[in-house]
Design an enzyme around this catalytic site. Structure first.
Site, mmCIF file in Angstrom:
data_model
loop_
_atom_site.group_PDB
_atom_site.id
_atom_site.type_symbol
_atom_site.label_atom_id
_atom_site.label_comp_id
_atom_site.label_asym_id
_atom_site.label_seq_id
_atom_site.Cartn_x
_atom_site.Cartn_y
_atom_site.Cartn_z
ATOM 1 N N LYS A 1 0.849 -1.196 0.000
ATOM 2 C CA LYS A 1 0.000 0.000 0.000
ATOM 3 C C LYS A 1 0.881 1.241 0.000
ATOM 4 O O LYS A 1 1.890 1.278 0.729
ATOM 5 C CB LYS A 1 -0.913 -0.031 1.237
ATOM 6 C CG LYS A 1 -1.950 1.086 1.300
ATOM 7 C CD LYS A 1 -2.871 0.935 2.516
ATOM 8 C CE LYS A 1 -3.954 2.013 2.535
ATOM 9 N NZ LYS A 1 -4.903 1.863 3.666
ATOM 10 N N SER B 1 -9.977 2.116 2.615
ATOM 11 C CA SER B 1 -9.032 2.814 1.782
ATOM 12 C C SER B 1 -8.023 1.896 1.086
ATOM 13 O O SER B 1 -7.383 2.331 0.129
ATOM 14 C CB SER B 1 -8.263 3.837 2.623
ATOM 15 O OG SER B 1 -7.475 3.190 3.605
ATOM 16 N N SER C 1 -10.481 0.002 6.954
ATOM 17 C CA SER C 1 -9.846 -0.011 5.628
ATOM 18 C C SER C 1 -9.122 -1.281 5.234
ATOM 19 O O SER C 1 -8.683 -1.394 4.088
ATOM 20 C CB SER C 1 -8.862 1.152 5.512
ATOM 21 O OG SER C 1 -9.560 2.327 5.250
HETATM 22 N N1 GLN Z 1 -13.588 4.725 5.881
HETATM 23 C C1 GLN Z 1 -13.000 5.210 7.089
HETATM 24 C C2 GLN Z 1 -12.585 6.648 6.924
HETATM 25 O O1 GLN Z 1 -12.746 7.166 5.878
HETATM 26 C C3 GLN Z 1 -11.855 4.348 7.504
HETATM 27 C C4 GLN Z 1 -10.645 4.545 6.684
HETATM 28 C C5 GLN Z 1 -9.509 3.720 7.185
HETATM 29 O O2 GLN Z 1 -9.688 2.746 7.904
HETATM 30 N N2 GLN Z 1 -8.314 4.135 6.837
HETATM 31 O O3 GLN Z 1 -12.121 7.250 7.821
#
Ligand code: GLN
Length: 504
Positions: free
Chosen positions: A78, A169, A193
């Site tokens: 990532k 994400s 995410s």
């Molecule tokens: N969807 C959540 C956010 O936008 C979690 C994102 C994540 O876990 N990095 O904050």
């Protein structure tokens, strides 16, 4: 001979050790698959030369009967993990072509154990999002399509809803694993995410306990919630990867000094005699019947395998999402203050220093990131700190206590759906109302708020032929129970066949 990219990570490892295949041919097969899949936009940077050099070194070690636990296995990383000498952007324009002079602890442990890097994977900008649509590199296209859909991906065709999102994400990580563009990938999870994209793509993702993996060298989003973890095709594969990723790191003061268990040994352990809790507050009105049914089936599978199923209560669940969307932006606004155009990344010159900051940040951050900075700055400001931030922190304590009470009553793990829906279309959600997107995290954020481990395991397909996942939440530092119970679900559900390579 089967395509080498179809192997699971565990099978590839065994085939390499037995010298039935070479790391070079395994890596070549993946490099070629990555090249053919550019339309999915899963990779934002490909490093084939480095991969092939690494594979050659691995082959030399394997020939001598040496090599680490991941020797010669090609992985995707990532783009939130700093990689020495390899551009790292968090998929934000503000990092420009930032090339770190250091390696994150998690990735350095993967290379220590012999893994090979194929490249950097797309993600939501600074990991803020649930669909991979906030990336400065553009959305990732899911390798999955609705049944009967014969949509053909064309680069930049921009057809709203035609392609599905892979979740976010860690959308690039999940899509790359599902499309067989790597054997496994690193990911991060602040509110879901790792688990949500895994659920959307029929892959397995585990967010370990907060403190299990070092955050050193991982671009920060919300430091008290961020955790690294793997996404891969099977429960066993994630167990193998987590063992290498985890471990105490003196460079991260929140990393915990605990021995890393042999997670893979837990995989076949089963659930006989375990108590699995079903939290009644997760029965939301409006959850699709298919997901309710899947959840009930999951409980049955665990019961059939010898677990005792009990109803439990986590009474503060309904406050988790609003509290998360105060705590996470507050920490993000503080973490993102460092991107000022002076020290690294992109710079937009201004008349004076303030002009430089303003121009750089206005140009460098995307809309969602700016929204988070504004929310975060607001809830931390003098007049509102007590009303919002302090209250959200108190709620966080109550959420944590809910879980502690359930585990104190003898429950070993908790079973919930991973997401409130299957994957949705690109452009379909959140453009008019960002809260619509935030609702994706309803089953996952509580786990980050409590710092607990959670795994998402594919458990079936919906009526449109799209994957759905179940989530297991464990006691702190008891990832082993999640691997054991996750394997029971994987066995009962049957491994979901990955989508055919229509993109190639
Ligand atoms: N969807 C959540 C956010 O936008 C979690 C994102 C994540 O876990 N990095 O904050």
């Amino acid at each position: 001979m089967t395509d080498l990219t179809d192997l699971t990570l565990a099978d590839a490892r065994d085939a390499l050790k037995a010298r039935r295949i070479s790391a070079t041919e395994l890596t070549q097969a993946h490099v070629a698959a990555v090249e053919r899949a550019s339309v999915l936009n899963a990779y934002v940077l490909e490093t084939p030369e480095r991969a092939l050099e690494g594979a050659a070194l691995s082959d030399a070690k394997l020939a001598r009967g040496e090599g680490g636990p991941l020797e010669g296995l090609p992985l995707g990383i990532k783009d939130l993990f700093c990689t020495k000498g390899v551009r790292t952007t968090a998929c934000s324009r503000i990092l420009g072509d930032f090339t770190p002079t250091y390696e994150s602890t998690v990735t350095s442990q993967l290379w220590r154990d012999g893994a090979v890097m194929l490249g950097k994977l797309n993600n939501d900008e600074f990991a803020m999002g649930s669909s991979n649509e906030t990336s400065a590199f553009g959305p990732v296209v899911s390798p999955w399509r609705r049944q009967g859909s014969n949509v053909h991906a064309q680069a930049g065709d921009g057809v709203v809803g035609a392609h599905l999102v892979p979740g976010g994400s860690s959308g690039g990580s999940a899509a790359a694993v599902a499309a067989r563009l790597c054997l496994g990938a690193t990911a991060t999870d602040t509110g879901g995410s790792i688990r949500q994209p895994a659920a959307f793509t029929g892959t397995v993702g585990i967010k370990p306990t907060y403190g299990r993996c070092s955050r050193w060298g991982v671009v920060a989003f919300a430091s008290s919630l961020d955790q690294a973890g793997p996404i891969a095709r099977t429960v066993r594969d994630t167990a193998i990867l987590l063992r290498s990723m985890a471990g105490h790191d003196p460079k991260d003061t929140t990393s915990v000094d605990l021995a890393v268990p042999d997670f893979e040994a837990a995989v076949g352990r089963g659930v006989k005699g375990l108590k699995i809790g079903i939290p009644k507050e997760y029965r939301l009105g409006g959850t699709p019947a298919e997901i309710e049914a899947l959840w009930a089936r999951g409980a049955e599978w665990l019961r059939d395998a010898g677990a005792e199923i009990v109803e439990v209560s986590l009474p503060h669940t309904k406050y988790a999402l609003p509290a998360y969307y105060i705590v996470a932006p507050a920490e993000a606004s503080s973490n993102l203050a460092r991107y000022d155009g002076v020290r690294y990344g992109a710079r937009v010159p201004g008349r004076d220093v303030a002009g430089l900051y303003e121009g750089t940040r206005a140009d460098g951050f995307g809309r969602e990131v700016k929204r988070r900075i504004m929310i975060g700055t607001y809830v931390l400001s003098a007049g509102y700190y007590d009303a919002y931030y302090v209250r959200a922190q108190k709620i966080r304590t109550l959420i944590k206590r809910d879980f502690e009470e359930v585990y104190a009553s003898g429950v070993d793990a908790i079973l919930t759906p991973a997401t409130p829906s299957a994957a949705f279309g690109v452009g379909e959600k959140g453009s008019a109302d960002p809260v619509e997107m935030y609702l994706n995290d309803v089953f996952t954020v509580t786990v980050n708020m409590a710092g607990l481990p959670g795994i998402s395991v594919p458990a079936g397909l919906d009526a449109q032929g799209l994957p759905l996942g179940l989530q297991l939440v464990g006691r702190a530092f008891d990832e082993e129970t999640l691997f054991a119970a996750g394997q029971v679900i994987e066995d009962a559900a049957g491994r979901i066949p990955m989508p055919g390579a229509w993109w190639a």
